[in-house]
Scaffold this motif. Sequence first.
Motif, PDB file in Angstrom:
ATOM      1  N   MET A   1      26.737  49.127 -33.941  1.00  0.00           N
ATOM      2  CA  MET A   1      25.570  48.260 -34.090  1.00  0.00           C
ATOM      3  C   MET A   1      25.945  46.840 -33.673  1.00  0.00           C
ATOM      4  SD  MET A   1      23.248  47.443 -37.485  1.00  0.00           S
ATOM      5  CE  MET A   1      22.688  49.141 -37.645  1.00  0.00           C
ATOM      6  N   LYS A   2      25.082  46.200 -32.880  1.00  0.00           N
ATOM      7  CA  LYS A   2      25.352  44.840 -32.452  1.00  0.00           C
ATOM      8  C   LYS A   2      25.136  43.866 -33.615  1.00  0.00           C
ATOM      9  CE  LYS A   2      24.242  43.602 -28.286  1.00  0.00           C
ATOM     10  NZ  LYS A   2      23.511  43.244 -27.055  1.00  0.00           N
ATOM     11  N   GLN A   3      25.798  42.705 -33.508  1.00  0.00           N
ATOM     12  CA  GLN A   3      25.713  41.740 -34.606  1.00  0.00           C
ATOM     13  C   GLN A   3      24.286  41.280 -34.837  1.00  0.00           C
ATOM     14  OE1 GLN A   3      30.220  40.011 -34.847  1.00  0.00           O
ATOM     15  NE2 GLN A   3      28.576  38.548 -34.647  1.00  0.00           N
ATOM     16  N   LYS A   4      23.511  41.104 -33.757  1.00  0.00           N
ATOM     17  CA  LYS A   4      22.133  40.650 -33.941  1.00  0.00           C
ATOM     18  C   LYS A   4      21.331  41.660 -34.746  1.00  0.00           C
ATOM     19  CE  LYS A   4      20.508  42.474 -29.489  1.00  0.00           C
ATOM     20  NZ  LYS A   4      20.028  42.104 -28.136  1.00  0.00           N
ATOM     21  N   GLU A   5      21.625  42.954 -34.572  1.00  0.00           N
ATOM     22  CA  GLU A   5      20.908  43.984 -35.327  1.00  0.00           C
ATOM     23  C   GLU A   5      21.280  43.928 -36.806  1.00  0.00           C
ATOM     24  OE1 GLU A   5      22.184  47.401 -33.189  1.00  0.00           O
ATOM     25  OE2 GLU A   5      20.754  47.117 -31.548  1.00  0.00           O
ATOM     26  N   VAL A   6      22.540  43.649 -37.097  1.00  0.00           N
ATOM     27  CA  VAL A   6      22.979  43.518 -38.489  1.00  0.00           C
ATOM     28  C   VAL A   6      22.308  42.316 -39.145  1.00  0.00           C
ATOM     29  CG1 VAL A   6      24.965  43.131 -39.994  1.00  0.00           C
ATOM     30  CG2 VAL A   6      25.182  44.643 -38.011  1.00  0.00           C
ATOM     31  N   PHE A   7      22.201  41.216 -38.389  1.00  0.00           N
ATOM     32  CA  PHE A   7      21.567  40.026 -38.954  1.00  0.00           C
ATOM     33  C   PHE A   7      20.068  40.230 -39.138  1.00  0.00           C
ATOM     34  CE2 PHE A   7      25.558  38.048 -38.273  1.00  0.00           C
ATOM     35  CZ  PHE A   7      25.581  36.951 -39.119  1.00  0.00           C
ATOM     36  N   ARG A  96      10.310  35.412 -36.589  1.00  0.00           N
ATOM     37  CA  ARG A  96      11.559  36.153 -36.750  1.00  0.00           C
ATOM     38  C   ARG A  96      12.005  36.692 -35.397  1.00  0.00           C
ATOM     39  NH1 ARG A  96      12.633  41.550 -39.503  1.00  0.00           N
ATOM     40  NH2 ARG A  96      14.782  41.383 -40.267  1.00  0.00           N
ATOM     41  N   GLY A  97      13.273  36.493 -35.085  1.00  0.00           N
ATOM     42  CA  GLY A  97      13.790  36.988 -33.822  1.00  0.00           C
ATOM     43  C   GLY A  97      15.182  36.465 -33.563  1.00  0.00           C
ATOM     44  N   THR A  98      15.693  36.732 -32.356  1.00  0.00           N
ATOM     45  CA  THR A  98      17.038  36.329 -31.983  1.00  0.00           C
ATOM     46  C   THR A  98      17.022  35.594 -30.654  1.00  0.00           C
ATOM     47  OG1 THR A  98      17.366  38.591 -31.154  1.00  0.00           O
ATOM     48  CG2 THR A  98      18.281  38.077 -33.317  1.00  0.00           C
ATOM     49  N   ALA A  99      18.138  34.943 -30.352  1.00  0.00           N
ATOM     50  CA  ALA A  99      18.165  33.934 -29.292  1.00  0.00           C
ATOM     51  C   ALA A  99      18.039  34.495 -27.888  1.00  0.00           C
ATOM     52  CB  ALA A  99      19.467  33.118 -29.399  1.00  0.00           C
ATOM     53  N   TYR A 119      27.782  30.805 -32.837  1.00  0.00           N
ATOM     54  CA  TYR A 119      29.085  31.358 -33.219  1.00  0.00           C
ATOM     55  C   TYR A 119      28.991  32.788 -33.747  1.00  0.00           C
ATOM     56  CZ  TYR A 119      28.299  30.628 -38.290  1.00  0.00           C
ATOM     57  OH  TYR A 119      27.833  30.683 -39.586  1.00  0.00           O
ATOM     58  N   LEU A 120      27.789  33.236 -34.091  1.00  0.00           N
ATOM     59  CA  LEU A 120      27.598  34.591 -34.600  1.00  0.00           C
ATOM     60  C   LEU A 120      26.895  35.511 -33.609  1.00  0.00           C
ATOM     61  CD1 LEU A 120      26.564  33.704 -38.260  1.00  0.00           C
ATOM     62  CD2 LEU A 120      28.724  34.712 -37.509  1.00  0.00           C
ATOM     63  N   CYS A 121      26.574  35.004 -32.427  1.00  0.00           N
ATOM     64  CA  CYS A 121      25.856  35.809 -31.438  1.00  0.00           C
ATOM     65  C   CYS A 121      26.806  36.758 -30.709  1.00  0.00           C
ATOM     66  CB  CYS A 121      25.166  34.901 -30.419  1.00  0.00           C
ATOM     67  SG  CYS A 121      23.799  33.933 -31.093  1.00  0.00           S
ATOM     68  N   LEU A 164      32.015  42.346 -38.611  1.00  0.00           N
ATOM     69  CA  LEU A 164      31.395  41.274 -37.845  1.00  0.00           C
ATOM     70  C   LEU A 164      32.441  40.203 -37.528  1.00  0.00           C
ATOM     71  CD1 LEU A 164      27.996  40.738 -39.711  1.00  0.00           C
ATOM     72  CD2 LEU A 164      28.502  42.276 -37.804  1.00  0.00           C
ATOM     73  N   PHE A 165      32.144  39.404 -36.500  1.00  0.00           N
ATOM     74  CA  PHE A 165      33.080  38.380 -36.068  1.00  0.00           C
ATOM     75  C   PHE A 165      32.355  37.066 -35.813  1.00  0.00           C
ATOM     76  CE2 PHE A 165      34.859  42.459 -34.973  1.00  0.00           C
ATOM     77  CZ  PHE A 165      36.175  42.359 -35.386  1.00  0.00           C
ATOM     78  N   SER A 166      33.090  35.987 -35.946  1.00  0.00           N
ATOM     79  CA  SER A 166      32.587  34.674 -35.550  1.00  0.00           C
ATOM     80  C   SER A 166      33.423  34.183 -34.381  1.00  0.00           C
ATOM     81  CB  SER A 166      32.647  33.681 -36.717  1.00  0.00           C
ATOM     82  OG  SER A 166      33.991  33.443 -37.107  1.00  0.00           O
ATOM     83  N   TYR A 167      32.830  33.326 -33.558  1.00  0.00           N
ATOM     84  CA  TYR A 167      33.470  32.897 -32.317  1.00  0.00           C
ATOM     85  C   TYR A 167      33.347  31.383 -32.174  1.00  0.00           C
ATOM     86  CZ  TYR A 167      32.836  37.871 -31.223  1.00  0.00           C
ATOM     87  OH  TYR A 167      32.842  39.245 -31.251  1.00  0.00           O
ATOM     88  N   LYS A 168      34.471  30.764 -31.836  1.00  0.00           N
ATOM     89  CA  LYS A 168      34.481  29.328 -31.570  1.00  0.00           C
ATOM     90  C   LYS A 168      34.796  29.108 -30.098  1.00  0.00           C
ATOM     91  CE  LYS A 168      36.162  28.220 -36.213  1.00  0.00           C
ATOM     92  NZ  LYS A 168      37.182  27.478 -36.999  1.00  0.00           N
ATOM     93  N   MET A 169      34.077  28.185 -29.480  1.00  0.00           N
ATOM     94  CA  MET A 169      34.313  27.834 -28.083  1.00  0.00           C
ATOM     95  C   MET A 169      33.580  26.529 -27.796  1.00  0.00           C
ATOM     96  SD  MET A 169      31.743  30.477 -26.062  1.00  0.00           S
ATOM     97  CE  MET A 169      31.551  29.446 -24.599  1.00  0.00           C
TER      98      MET A 169
END
Length: 216
Positions: A1-7, A96-99, A119-121, A164-169
């Motif tokens: 499952m993708k992170q957006k689906e979990v959120f 409600r939705g995602t980016a 960072y959570l996408c 799940l993971f978080s990402y910094k960049m």
Amino acid sequence: MKQKEVFLESEGDAWFRRNVTPANAQMTPQADSLLSEILELPTRHGEQGAKVLEIGCGDGARLSWLKEHRGFDCYGIDPSAAAVDAAKARGIAACRGTAERLPFEDAAFEIVIFGFCLYLCDREDLFRIASEADRVLRNPGWLLIFDFYSDATMKREYHHRRGLFSYKMDYRTLFTWHPAYTSYSHKLRHHSEPGYTDDPTEWVATSVLRKHLESK
């Protein structure tokens, strides 16, 4: 499952419950770096009526301040149903939705904000996310990003939920490769404390980008 689906399924509401603005808290430009930067932006129609979209709007506290104090026409989107309800209660046109799929017309907004959500996408959605933000942002327009920052991409386990993971960049790079975008301002601060820090694991950045592509 993708992170957006979990959120969308549950973690968005859990994130909202952990981070909801306290009822007695006052959102002010002095305490909020994005508000401070937005108030310095010249817009095509002046402050009154400028259309603003915040992606990852949470409870709409920032947008509510802009609507009340500057007369902005404010819209928000968030994966949390609870956050959207809270934003609507503040008078914000939230959905409600995602980016990576924004339910708005082309060139609808003078200002687009990423409010601490990239960072959570899902990493495979980043091209689509940048494309959607560019699609709904007018030319010329302003893009603001508030998020974790790192010189090099970092991946970490999201400690609130396994798997799940978080990402910094440097999230500016999703846009600054394109000749339409210029980074006007980029400010680093400590993630959870006032002021600066030498610890790169605690960096967050508030970035202001200008979209201005001249037709030849």
